[in-house]
Design a protein around this motif. Structure first.
Motif, PDB file in Angstrom:
ATOM      1  N   VAL A  33       0.951  -1.165   0.070  1.00 33.36           N
ATOM      2  CA  VAL A  33      -0.145  -0.110  -0.009  1.00 33.36           C
ATOM      3  C   VAL A  33       0.853   1.316   0.044  1.00 33.36           C
ATOM      4  O   VAL A  33       1.949   1.375   0.557  1.00 33.36           O
ATOM      5  CB  VAL A  33      -0.890   0.070   1.103  1.00 33.36           C
ATOM      6  CG1 VAL A  33      -1.872   1.201   1.277  1.00 33.36           C
ATOM      7  CG2 VAL A  33      -1.935  -1.266   1.090  1.00 33.36           C
ATOM      8  N   MET A  34       0.563   2.232  -0.826  1.00 35.45           N
ATOM      9  CA  MET A  34       1.359   3.349  -1.139  1.00 35.45           C
ATOM     10  C   MET A  34       0.341   4.478  -0.449  1.00 35.45           C
ATOM     11  O   MET A  34      -0.677   4.639  -0.942  1.00 35.45           O
ATOM     12  CB  MET A  34       1.978   3.716  -2.293  1.00 35.45           C
ATOM     13  CG  MET A  34       2.821   5.090  -2.358  1.00 35.45           C
ATOM     14  SD  MET A  34       2.341   6.464  -2.198  1.00 35.45           S
ATOM     15  CE  MET A  34       1.257   6.595  -4.120  1.00 35.45           C
ATOM     16  N   HIS A  35       1.009   5.553   0.311  1.00 32.72           N
ATOM     17  CA  HIS A  35       0.199   6.699   0.683  1.00 32.72           C
ATOM     18  C   HIS A  35       1.151   7.826   0.298  1.00 32.72           C
ATOM     19  O   HIS A  35       2.312   8.042   0.586  1.00 32.72           O
ATOM     20  CB  HIS A  35      -0.009   7.006   2.036  1.00 32.72           C
ATOM     21  CG  HIS A  35      -1.068   5.911   2.546  1.00 32.72           C
ATOM     22  ND1 HIS A  35      -2.477   6.298   2.311  1.00 32.72           N
ATOM     23  CD2 HIS A  35      -1.093   4.672   2.899  1.00 32.72           C
ATOM     24  CE1 HIS A  35      -3.363   5.409   2.727  1.00 32.72           C
ATOM     25  NE2 HIS A  35      -2.689   4.373   3.068  1.00 32.72           N
ATOM     26  N   SER A  36       0.675   9.137  -0.229  1.00 34.26           N
ATOM     27  CA  SER A  36       1.082  10.369  -0.265  1.00 34.26           C
ATOM     28  C   SER A  36       0.524  10.960   1.272  1.00 34.26           C
ATOM     29  O   SER A  36      -0.695  11.318   1.303  1.00 34.26           O
ATOM     30  CB  SER A  36       0.510  11.262  -1.341  1.00 34.26           C
ATOM     31  OG  SER A  36       1.063  12.353  -1.068  1.00 34.26           O
ATOM     32  N   ALA A  37       1.492  10.677   2.078  1.00 35.99           N
ATOM     33  CA  ALA A  37       1.142  11.092   3.576  1.00 35.99           C
ATOM     34  C   ALA A  37       0.895  12.809   3.454  1.00 35.99           C
ATOM     35  O   ALA A  37       0.551  13.061   4.497  1.00 35.99           O
ATOM     36  CB  ALA A  37       2.178  10.882   4.459  1.00 35.99           C
ATOM     37  N   THR A  38       1.517  13.287   2.455  1.00 35.12           N
ATOM     38  CA  THR A  38       1.156  14.999   2.433  1.00 35.12           C
ATOM     39  C   THR A  38      -0.112  15.098   2.497  1.00 35.12           C
ATOM     40  O   THR A  38      -0.634  16.035   3.033  1.00 35.12           O
ATOM     41  CB  THR A  38       1.689  15.292   1.055  1.00 35.12           C
ATOM     42  OG1 THR A  38       3.005  14.763   0.735  1.00 35.12           O
ATOM     43  CG2 THR A  38       1.637  16.511   0.849  1.00 35.12           C
TER      44      THR A  38
END
Length: 389
Positions: free
Chosen positions: A199-204
């Motif tokens: 799973v990938m997130h742009s935590a931005t």
């Protein structure tokens, strides 16, 4: 940092968001994880340390955040990076020249750019496929297929892809499945539980939640994938700093509360737009008319605060008028903050994609994307009413 005996994996989401990965500081009892603003650590002897030797490899503030993000995604391993693109870069570096990637034809422009302008020249082959029906992938699978990259909801068309169905195809073809979960967040969707490998997130965006940090994250369960993930994170060095890690750790503590309001506001605004005479199409997975609405209901716990809509007549000039007139919806890149944002994908977030490809995916000149914030929805609707006059 002292260890707790409690196992946060057994807790509900809100409790995990606040407590997973964090303990009171052993030196002072501080309840908030300290910002360990240090590059190196004193060792007791050669090769003898307290688990930290150099902050590129491991930093206590970042480590707490990585544990926290892994917990809320129901994963085992987490890694944080200097941006969402840096996290994507890490996944692509797990591949070799000649490997093939199947991805959706509707995805974030920055993802498209790194695929086409960085990794394609190193011999990675990319196939951009309409994944509204998972079986569309089958014609592109072969012995070189090593990764299937999915966004759901997609950016900016809010298409919903069936993660479980794609996971079955990925496993049958011995390929990894990576899901960009930025729009849904772990509060609404957990791809690892549906068969994804990464799973990938742009935590931005929603994880940070306050438009004050840039960061990316990866989460997985598989030991072999995790070993590669940490090797690349350390070797490439695109890490998240301690101050940014502190900010995202703080942001996650209110993720469940913020997402509830994002979803409530999103629902009301999507339905307002759907009934407006100057709006041609509304793209929001919570609408019963939305393609794959039933899949969204199956794999998500809510429909989020991201909405796209196009205007009658499909004129860019009309879209530009709307973008100029809003007062509460600020014209800006990014999304997922507490404040509402408005943007024009064709000229902003997706400008890197050639016009023909953009339009084939539905990204027309009048398409407008909203990141609905947590303000009072009455004021947000009034702002849009005035802008659409």
């Amino acid at each position: 940092m002292e260890e707790k005996d409690s196992n946060t994996k057994t807790y509900q989401f809100g409790t995990k968001a606040i407590h997973a990965g964090v303990q009171p500081d052993s030196a002072t009892g501080a309840i908030m994880t300290p910002i360990y603003q240090t590059s190196t650590y004193v060792q007791e002897a050669v090769g003898v340390n307290k688990g930290y030797a150099y902050s590129r490899s491991k930093n206590p503030t970042r480590h707490a955040l990585e544990e926290n993000i892994a917990a809320i995604e129901n994963g085992k391993y987490g890694a944080c990076f200097g941006s969402g693109i840096a996290a994507i870069d890490c996944v692509l570096k797990m591949l070799n020249p000649g490997d093939e990637v199947i991805t959706t034809n509707d995805l974030y422009g920055g993802t498209y750019r790194i695929f086409k302008t960085i990794f394609e020249k190193y011999g990675i082959v990319f196939h951009f496929v309409d994944m509204l029906h998972a079986e569309n992938i089958l014609g592109y699978c072969n012995k070189n297929t090593k990764l299937i990259w999915v966004e759901t909801p997609t950016n900016p068309m809010m298409n919903i892809l069936d993660i479980e169905a794609v996971a079955v195809i990925a496993k049958a073809n011995h390929a990894m499945l990576a899901v960009d979960n930025t729009f849904a967040t772990p509060y609404l969707q957990n791809p690892l539980d549906l068969g994804a490998d990464i799973v990938m997130h742009s935590a931005t965006k929603y994880l940070g939640g306050h438009s004050d940090v840039v960061m990316g994250a990866l989460v997985c369960k598989n030991d072999k994938i995790a070993k590669e993930m940490y090797r690349i994170q350390n070797s490439s060095g695109a890490i998240a700093g301690p101050m940014d890690s502190f900010l995202v750790l703080r942001g996650i503590k209110t993720l469940h509360l913020r997402m509830q309001r994002h979803c409530e506001n999103g629902d009301k605004i999507a339905r307002f737009l759907a009934g407006h005479s100057k709006v041609a199409h509304v793209y929001w997975p919570g609408l019963e008319s939305h393609p794959n609405h039933n899949i969204a209901k199956k794999q998500m716990r809510g429909f989020g605060g991201m909405i796209s809509f196009s205007l009658v007549g499909n004129q860019m000039s009309a879209a530009q008028e709307v973008l100029k007139k809003t007062r509460l919806f600020a014209l800006a890149e990014s999304l997922g903050g507490v404040e509402s944002l408005i943007g024009h994908p064709a000229s902003m977030t997706h400008a890197a994609i050639p016009k023909e490809e953009r339009e084939a995916a539905g990204i027309v000149d009048s398409l407008i994307r909203l990141s609905v914030g947590i303000e009072d929805v009455v004021d947000l609707i009034q702002d849009l009413k005035e802008a659409l006059k």
